[in-house]
Design a protein around this motif. Structure first.
Motif, PDB file in Angstrom:
ATOM      1  N   GLU A 182       0.894  -1.107  -0.196  1.00 58.57           N
ATOM      2  CA  GLU A 182       0.137  -0.119  -0.124  1.00 58.57           C
ATOM      3  C   GLU A 182       0.993   1.408  -0.077  1.00 58.57           C
ATOM      4  O   GLU A 182       0.838   2.366  -0.635  1.00 58.57           O
ATOM      5  N   VAL A 183       1.937   1.320   0.824  1.00 61.15           N
ATOM      6  CA  VAL A 183       2.573   2.702   1.091  1.00 61.15           C
ATOM      7  C   VAL A 183       3.459   2.673  -0.013  1.00 61.15           C
ATOM      8  O   VAL A 183       3.624   3.701  -1.344  1.00 61.15           O
ATOM      9  N   LEU A 184       4.760   1.501  -0.660  1.00 61.25           N
ATOM     10  CA  LEU A 184       4.525   1.913  -2.596  1.00 61.25           C
ATOM     11  C   LEU A 184       4.608   1.895  -3.040  1.00 61.25           C
ATOM     12  O   LEU A 184       4.734   2.701  -4.387  1.00 61.25           O
ATOM     13  N   GLY A 185       2.987   1.395  -3.380  1.00 61.08           N
ATOM     14  CA  GLY A 185       2.671   0.841  -4.235  1.00 61.08           C
ATOM     15  C   GLY A 185       1.803   2.737  -4.542  1.00 61.08           C
ATOM     16  O   GLY A 185       1.677   3.094  -5.831  1.00 61.08           O
ATOM     17  N   SER A 186       1.510   3.161  -3.024  1.00 60.20           N
ATOM     18  CA  SER A 186       0.972   4.610  -3.690  1.00 60.20           C
ATOM     19  C   SER A 186       1.898   5.430  -3.811  1.00 60.20           C
ATOM     20  O   SER A 186       1.781   6.567  -4.550  1.00 60.20           O
ATOM     21  N   LEU A 187       2.921   5.175  -3.189  1.00 62.20           N
ATOM     22  CA  LEU A 187       3.624   6.761  -3.828  1.00 62.20           C
ATOM     23  C   LEU A 187       4.750   6.321  -5.619  1.00 62.20           C
ATOM     24  O   LEU A 187       5.057   7.032  -6.018  1.00 62.20           O
ATOM     25  N   ALA A 188       4.843   4.885  -6.111  1.00 63.48           N
ATOM     26  CA  ALA A 188       4.542   4.677  -7.012  1.00 63.48           C
ATOM     27  C   ALA A 188       3.958   6.079  -8.221  1.00 63.48           C
ATOM     28  O   ALA A 188       3.877   6.047  -9.146  1.00 63.48           O
ATOM     29  N   LEU A 189       2.347   5.479  -7.466  1.00 69.90           N
ATOM     30  CA  LEU A 189       0.851   6.030  -7.818  1.00 69.90           C
ATOM     31  C   LEU A 189       1.449   7.699  -7.998  1.00 69.90           C
ATOM     32  O   LEU A 189       0.606   8.857  -9.046  1.00 69.90           O
ATOM     33  N   ILE A 190       0.980   8.406  -6.764  1.00 65.11           N
ATOM     34  CA  ILE A 190       1.500   9.561  -6.845  1.00 65.11           C
ATOM     35  C   ILE A 190       3.240  10.202  -7.746  1.00 65.11           C
ATOM     36  O   ILE A 190       2.306  10.889  -8.592  1.00 65.11           O
TER      37      ILE A 190
END
Length: 136
Positions: free
Chosen positions: A58-66
């Motif tokens: 969730e954290v790394l995936g979110s940062l990748a999307l951002i």
């Protein structure tokens, strides 16, 4: 008209999807013991490992999307994670009658999120992303 909106809409979709996952990932980290307990309550094996994986996705995936970096992979990873989690944590078909309606809403909300993530994986991050910058 939609061609001119493609990049702002791609950015908006990335940010809005990240807005769902980033706070959830952070709360898993800050309330790690509670997350492990919740995972234990549904009978998943290795709940500590599962909690760490969930928080990381969730954290790394979110940062990748951002930032729009590795967007297609991040969207696929988040879609898979969300789909699997839906069957374990929003199993409305086995929920008590009093909780079945809300649980069903949460399940199908997650299915819709998976659809949005798959669309992002199919179409990419758009020009306003690090993916696009590195492709130039």
């Amino acid at each position: 008209m939609f061609t001119s909106l493609q990049n702002p809409l791609a950015l908006a979709s990335r940010l809005l999807l990240a807005a769902l996952f980033l706070p959830a990932g952070i709360s898993k980290l800050t309330g790690f013991a509670g997350t492990v307990g919740y995972i234990t309550s549904v009978g998943l094996p290795m709940p500590t490992v599962a909690a760490a994986i969930a928080a990381a996705v969730e954290v790394l995936g979110s940062l990748a999307l951002i930032f729009g970096v590795g967007t297609r992979f991040a969207a696929l990873a988040l879609a898979f994670f969300t789909l699997v989690a839906s069957f374990f944590f929003h199993a409305y078909w086995s929920a008590p009658a009093a909780a079945a309606f809300v649980t069903q809403l949460l399940f199908f909300k997650n299915i819709a999120v998976v659809g949005g993530l798959l669309a992002l994986a199919a179409n990419g991050a758009g020009a306003w992303s690090l993916d696009a910058r590195s492709a130039r």
